[in-house]
Enzyme design. Structure first.
Site, PDB file in Angstrom:
ATOM      1  CG  HIS A 132      27.434  58.178   3.887  1.00 38.56           C
ATOM      2  ND1 HIS A 132      28.404  57.262   3.529  1.00 38.56           N
ATOM      3  CD2 HIS A 132      28.051  59.091   4.680  1.00 38.56           C
ATOM      4  CE1 HIS A 132      29.555  57.614   4.077  1.00 38.56           C
ATOM      5  NE2 HIS A 132      29.368  58.711   4.781  1.00 38.56           N
ATOM      6  CD  GLU A 133      26.768  62.227   6.505  1.00 38.62           C
ATOM      7  OE1 GLU A 133      27.215  62.132   7.671  1.00 38.62           O
ATOM      8  OE2 GLU A 133      27.505  62.350   5.518  1.00 38.62           O
ATOM      9  CG  HIS A 136      28.923  57.785   9.635  1.00 42.73           C
ATOM     10  ND1 HIS A 136      29.988  56.924   9.521  1.00 42.73           N
ATOM     11  CD2 HIS A 136      29.025  58.650   8.579  1.00 42.73           C
ATOM     12  CE1 HIS A 136      30.712  57.244   8.451  1.00 42.73           C
ATOM     13  NE2 HIS A 136      30.147  58.272   7.870  1.00 42.73           N
ATOM     14  CD  GLU A 191      33.313  58.648   5.853  1.00 42.61           C
ATOM     15  OE1 GLU A 191      32.171  58.431   5.407  1.00 42.61           O
ATOM     16  OE2 GLU A 191      33.606  59.675   6.477  1.00 42.61           O
TER      17      GLU A 191
END
Length: 291
Positions: A132-133, A136, A191
């Site tokens: 997920h990070e 970004h 997100e």
């Protein structure tokens, strides 16, 4: 230290608040750029990476980083260390030894995972969170956040055409950047897209995609504890963890991959090597009597 859940948003949270309050004199040139307006300048991923690296270096110097021989660092390298190349970035990984529950990635490809997170999530759940990070960075969210920050803080010389010229950043300015980035949160859309990136990454590489739902269930459960008010404040701009878990479950169901996830054992210690002791054997010799 109280356990804090700051996932997906406070991408630089470890600059000390007292240091971050240092006043900065941006000078007449920078102020002039603000007055003229800075809405049109270009800002590349390389620009964002170049500006992120010194801030990450400062964090690494000010926090306890697990050495390569530390069990946490060994585990992180085993779980995710083989993934280093992205489309326009090269990833590097470190573990911060702290009870806080967090992970972040910056535009220069630096991925930092807190040991507190590794204490509550198994390998597959960690992959979901770290993925997920990195999402970004892949989706240019980190670049856009840095661009917005520099527009706000007037650290860019935008006096000439569309080209961004970045002057040297002082130590006090790095602290100022860290403080400002604490307040810079990703949008709900960003997100959600980063969640999808993590899911697709896990699916592509043969991991159990149901771990993504499980990771968000863990965060949701922790948010009901003693730190709930703190979490509500920090996560106010992010999708609710329960909703994100439901969305992850729906994706897995749509792909025909859903099954309730059972968390695997979490091991943040070095394997115990059993010592083997050689058994001594004694030969009995019997003397023959002479007749």
């Amino acid at each position: 230290m109280n356990t804090k859940i700051l996932l997906s948003g406070a991408i630089i949270v470890l600059f000390g608040i007292t240091k971050a309050q240092a006043q900065i004199n941006f000078g007449e040139k920078a102020l002039g750029a603000v007055q003229k307006g800075m809405t049109g300048f270009t800002f590349s991923d390389a620009d964002a990476a170049a500006l992120s690296k010194p801030a990450v270096d400062k964090m690494d110097a000010e926090n306890k980083v697990a050495p390569a021989t530390d069990p946490y660092a060994i585990r992180l390298a085993r779980v995710f260390g083989k993934y280093t190349k992205g489309e326009f970035y090269t990833l590097n990984y470190k573990v911060y030894l702290t009870k806080d529950v967090n992970a972040f990635a910056t535009a220069d490809g630096s991925v930092r995972v807190f040991s507190g997170l590794m204490d509550v999530m198994d390998d597959n759940e960690l992959i979901a969170v770290i993925g997920h990070e990195i999402g970004h960075v892949h989706n240019h969210d980190s670049r856009d956040a840095m661009k917005a920050l520099y527009q706000k803080e007037a650290l860019i010389d935008a006096a000439s055409s569309q080209s961004v010229k970045i002057s040297a950043i002082t130590d006090s300015q790095l602290a100022k950047i860290g403080s400002a980035m604490i307040d810079s949160k990703y949008s709900r859309k960003q997100e959600s897209e980063a969640d999808l990136f993590a899911y697709d990454f896990m699916k592509k590489n043969g991991y159990d995609v149901n771990a993504e739902e499980s990771a968000f269930r863990i965060l949701a459960k922790m948010s009901e504890g003693t730190q709930s008010s703190f979490i509500d404040q920090m996560m106010s701009s992010h999708p609710d963890s329960k909703l994100r878990a439901d969305n992850a479950k729906a994706r897995a169901e749509k792909d025909g991959l859903y099954k309730p996830y059972v968390q695997k054992p979490i091991v943040n210690t070095l394997p115990v090597v059993k010592k083997t002791t050689a058994k001594k054997t004694t030969k009995k010799t019997t003397a023959k009597k002479k007749k």
